[in-house]
Design an enzyme around this catalytic site. Structure first.
Site, PDB file in Angstrom:
ATOM      1  N   ASN A   1     -42.417  -1.264 -35.241  1.00  0.00           N
ATOM      2  CA  ASN A   1     -42.573  -2.674 -34.728  1.00  0.00           C
ATOM      3  C   ASN A   1     -44.125  -3.402 -35.085  1.00  0.00           C
ATOM      4  O   ASN A   1     -44.898  -2.757 -34.825  1.00  0.00           O
ATOM      5  CB  ASN A   1     -42.566  -2.542 -33.023  1.00  0.00           C
ATOM      6  CG  ASN A   1     -43.457  -3.514 -32.899  1.00  0.00           C
ATOM      7  OD1 ASN A   1     -43.339  -5.194 -32.641  1.00  0.00           O
ATOM      8  ND2 ASN A   1     -43.452  -3.824 -31.365  1.00  0.00           N
ATOM      9  N   TRP A   2     -43.648  -4.173 -36.083  1.00  0.00           N
ATOM     10  CA  TRP A   2     -44.950  -4.200 -36.889  1.00  0.00           C
ATOM     11  C   TRP A   2     -46.179  -5.052 -36.326  1.00  0.00           C
ATOM     12  O   TRP A   2     -46.912  -5.401 -36.653  1.00  0.00           O
ATOM     13  CB  TRP A   2     -44.834  -5.090 -38.827  1.00  0.00           C
ATOM     14  CG  TRP A   2     -44.193  -3.575 -39.382  1.00  0.00           C
ATOM     15  CD1 TRP A   2     -43.993  -2.867 -38.659  1.00  0.00           C
ATOM     16  CD2 TRP A   2     -43.737  -3.993 -40.600  1.00  0.00           C
ATOM     17  NE1 TRP A   2     -43.565  -1.842 -40.402  1.00  0.00           N
ATOM     18  CE2 TRP A   2     -43.511  -2.582 -41.180  1.00  0.00           C
ATOM     19  CE3 TRP A   2     -44.169  -5.040 -41.811  1.00  0.00           C
ATOM     20  CZ2 TRP A   2     -42.844  -2.360 -42.518  1.00  0.00           C
ATOM     21  CZ3 TRP A   2     -43.453  -5.132 -43.038  1.00  0.00           C
ATOM     22  CH2 TRP A   2     -43.049  -3.753 -43.491  1.00  0.00           C
ATOM     23  N   LYS A   3     -45.796  -5.789 -35.051  1.00  0.00           N
ATOM     24  CA  LYS A   3     -45.819  -6.953 -34.340  1.00  0.00           C
ATOM     25  C   LYS A   3     -46.456  -8.068 -35.451  1.00  0.00           C
ATOM     26  O   LYS A   3     -45.575  -8.300 -36.605  1.00  0.00           O
ATOM     27  CB  LYS A   3     -46.885  -6.303 -33.453  1.00  0.00           C
ATOM     28  CG  LYS A   3     -46.878  -4.854 -33.090  1.00  0.00           C
ATOM     29  CD  LYS A   3     -47.915  -4.467 -31.834  1.00  0.00           C
ATOM     30  CE  LYS A   3     -46.904  -3.217 -30.851  1.00  0.00           C
ATOM     31  NZ  LYS A   3     -47.419  -3.240 -29.923  1.00  0.00           N
TER      32      LYS A   3
ATOM     33  N   HIS B   1     -40.365  -6.930 -25.263  1.00  0.00           N
ATOM     34  CA  HIS B   1     -41.591  -6.155 -25.555  1.00  0.00           C
ATOM     35  C   HIS B   1     -42.735  -6.826 -24.691  1.00  0.00           C
ATOM     36  O   HIS B   1     -42.075  -7.475 -24.167  1.00  0.00           O
ATOM     37  CB  HIS B   1     -42.117  -6.038 -26.855  1.00  0.00           C
ATOM     38  CG  HIS B   1     -43.050  -5.547 -27.104  1.00  0.00           C
ATOM     39  ND1 HIS B   1     -44.262  -5.833 -26.719  1.00  0.00           N
ATOM     40  CD2 HIS B   1     -42.406  -3.873 -28.036  1.00  0.00           C
ATOM     41  CE1 HIS B   1     -45.336  -4.522 -27.078  1.00  0.00           C
ATOM     42  NE2 HIS B   1     -44.074  -3.765 -27.667  1.00  0.00           N
TER      43      HIS B   1
ATOM     44  N   GLU C   1     -45.387  -6.749 -24.341  1.00  0.00           N
ATOM     45  CA  GLU C   1     -46.538  -8.316 -25.028  1.00  0.00           C
ATOM     46  C   GLU C   1     -46.003  -9.734 -25.127  1.00  0.00           C
ATOM     47  O   GLU C   1     -45.861 -10.510 -24.597  1.00  0.00           O
ATOM     48  CB  GLU C   1     -46.963  -7.813 -26.593  1.00  0.00           C
ATOM     49  CG  GLU C   1     -47.897  -6.999 -26.426  1.00  0.00           C
ATOM     50  CD  GLU C   1     -47.659  -5.985 -27.920  1.00  0.00           C
ATOM     51  OE1 GLU C   1     -47.003  -6.412 -29.059  1.00  0.00           O
ATOM     52  OE2 GLU C   1     -48.302  -4.873 -27.347  1.00  0.00           O
TER      53      GLU C   1
ATOM     54  N   GLU D   1     -41.173   2.173 -22.718  1.00  0.00           N
ATOM     55  CA  GLU D   1     -42.517   1.624 -22.927  1.00  0.00           C
ATOM     56  C   GLU D   1     -43.573   1.424 -22.270  1.00  0.00           C
ATOM     57  O   GLU D   1     -43.717   0.742 -21.570  1.00  0.00           O
ATOM     58  CB  GLU D   1     -42.732   0.946 -24.371  1.00  0.00           C
ATOM     59  CG  GLU D   1     -41.917   0.891 -25.289  1.00  0.00           C
ATOM     60  CD  GLU D   1     -42.249  -0.424 -27.036  1.00  0.00           C
ATOM     61  OE1 GLU D   1     -42.633   1.161 -27.792  1.00  0.00           O
ATOM     62  OE2 GLU D   1     -43.140  -1.544 -26.957  1.00  0.00           O
TER      63      GLU D   1
ATOM     64  N   GLY E   1     -50.559   0.657 -27.345  1.00  0.00           N
ATOM     65  CA  GLY E   1     -52.034   0.814 -28.305  1.00  0.00           C
ATOM     66  C   GLY E   1     -52.828   1.113 -28.243  1.00  0.00           C
ATOM     67  O   GLY E   1     -54.376   0.814 -28.218  1.00  0.00           O
TER      68      GLY E   1
ATOM     69  N   SER F   1     -48.394   4.748 -28.295  1.00  0.00           N
ATOM     70  CA  SER F   1     -49.311   5.751 -29.192  1.00  0.00           C
ATOM     71  C   SER F   1     -48.192   6.842 -29.510  1.00  0.00           C
ATOM     72  O   SER F   1     -48.573   7.568 -29.850  1.00  0.00           O
ATOM     73  CB  SER F   1     -50.054   6.054 -28.635  1.00  0.00           C
ATOM     74  OG  SER F   1     -51.057   4.968 -27.796  1.00  0.00           O
TER      75      SER F   1
ATOM     76  N   GLY G   1     -45.741   1.742 -33.031  1.00  0.00           N
ATOM     77  CA  GLY G   1     -45.851   0.085 -32.911  1.00  0.00           C
ATOM     78  C   GLY G   1     -47.186   0.146 -34.783  1.00  0.00           C
ATOM     79  O   GLY G   1     -47.239   0.541 -35.444  1.00  0.00           O
ATOM     80  N   GLY G   2     -48.351   0.655 -34.380  1.00  0.00           N
ATOM     81  CA  GLY G   2     -49.736   0.468 -34.679  1.00  0.00           C
ATOM     82  C   GLY G   2     -49.993   2.317 -36.579  1.00  0.00           C
ATOM     83  O   GLY G   2     -50.025   1.453 -38.205  1.00  0.00           O
TER      84      GLY G   2
HETATM   85  P1  PGA Z   1     -48.106   1.479 -30.665  1.00  0.00           P
HETATM   86  O1  PGA Z   1     -46.831   0.241 -29.578  1.00  0.00           O
HETATM   87  O2  PGA Z   1     -47.158   2.997 -30.997  1.00  0.00           O
HETATM   88  O3  PGA Z   1     -49.215   0.899 -31.689  1.00  0.00           O
HETATM   89  O4  PGA Z   1     -48.801   1.802 -29.003  1.00  0.00           O
HETATM   90  C1  PGA Z   1     -45.999   0.244 -29.627  1.00  0.00           C
HETATM   91  C2  PGA Z   1     -45.184  -0.462 -29.325  1.00  0.00           C
HETATM   92  O5  PGA Z   1     -45.727  -1.347 -28.811  1.00  0.00           O
HETATM   93  O6  PGA Z   1     -44.137  -1.078 -29.559  1.00  0.00           O
END
Ligand code: PGA
Length: 256
Positions: free
Chosen positions: A9-11, A97, A99, A169, A175, A214, A235-236
């Site tokens: 997930n590149w956000k 998600h 967010e 999640e 993050g 994470s 994500g990251g």
């Molecule tokens: P993260 O994000 O791996 O940076 O914690 C995961 C996500 O939000 O899908």
């Protein structure tokens, strides 16, 4: 046997140069890797470019997206449709998600409508669920996950989960660098599966449940070693070709 799925997930990260470099890197890193489905969800503007780079590299990377709206065409300024995503080869669409739930006030009901519309269009919803830190502290983790899942199950029937993906999640792990331990995540994954099994054991047994929050190269193998963790939403760590490929390879190895 459930087939593991590792999705990036590149956000809100990307540029034409970055998308090209990252996908060229992944095409190379993932050559010959089997036993895991690898997907990426770039920002919508870059889905077109991503499709081309993946095709040129001849790789099997699955293309996804981070969101969709609820109509396929018409007077809906600023919206994006599943049909358009499909036009560019995107099949796996992240919804719910945390967010988007937080910054765009997306409710369980709204997310469930997206789930139905994505399925109606023949695509794969990747439904994110998970509790906040406060909910976790209050012992409400499973109740929150069950409520978010029930928004789909109660309106569309448990069979709607067939072929879909659920990503657990915990918001406190996203993050933050503070992932759930493999044991913690396994407990919740098993409880989520048991909750679904109350409606259908068959659906529960076949459902891919990813862990997200994470995930990185260093904790991936331990997480994937757990029987109910069928992959990850990353994500990251998905923004680095080598690191992300290492996570995918860990899934293939653990589930072989
Ligand atoms: P993260 O994000 O791996 O940076 O914690 C995961 C996500 O939000 O899908």
């Amino acid at each position: 046997m459930r087939h593991p799925v590792v999705m990036g997930n590149w956000k809100l990260n990307g540029s034409k140069a970055m998308v090209t470099e990252l996908l060229n890197g992944l095409n190379a890193e993932l050559e010959g890797v089997t036993g895991v489905d690898v997907a990426v969800a770039p920002p919508a503007l870059y889905v077109d470019l991503a499709e081309r780079v993946i095709k040129e590299g001849g790789s099997k990377i699955i293309l996804g997206a981070q969101n969709t709206d609820l109509k396929n065409s018409g007077a809906f300024t600023g919206d994006m449709s599943p049909e358009m995503l499909k036009d560019f080869g995107a099949t796996h669409i992240i919804i719910g998600h945390s967010e988007r739930r937080e910054y765009h006030n997306e409710s369980d009901e709204f997310v469930a409508k997206k789930f139905a519309f994505i399925k109606e269009n023949g695509l794969t919803p990747v439904l994110c669920i998970g509790e906040s830190d406060a909910q976790n502290e209050a012992g409400e983790t499973l109740a929150v996950c069950a409520r978010q899942l029930d928004a789909v199950i109660k309106t569309q029937g448990v069979e709607a989960l067939n072929g879909a993906i659920v990503a657990y999640e915990p918001i406190w792990a996203i993050g933050t660098g503070k992932a759930a331990t493999a044991e913690q995540a396994q407990d919740i994954h098993a409880a989520i599966r048991a909750h679904i099994a109350q409606s259908s054991e068959e659906v529960a047994k076949n459902l891919v449940i990813q862990y997200g929050g994470s995930v990185k190269d260093s904790n991936a193998a331990e997480l994937f070693g757990m029987p109910d963790i069928d992959g990850a939403l990353v994500g990251g760590a998905a923004l680095d070709a080598k690191g992300f490929a290492a996570i995918a390879k860990a899934a293939a190895k653990a589930k072989a």
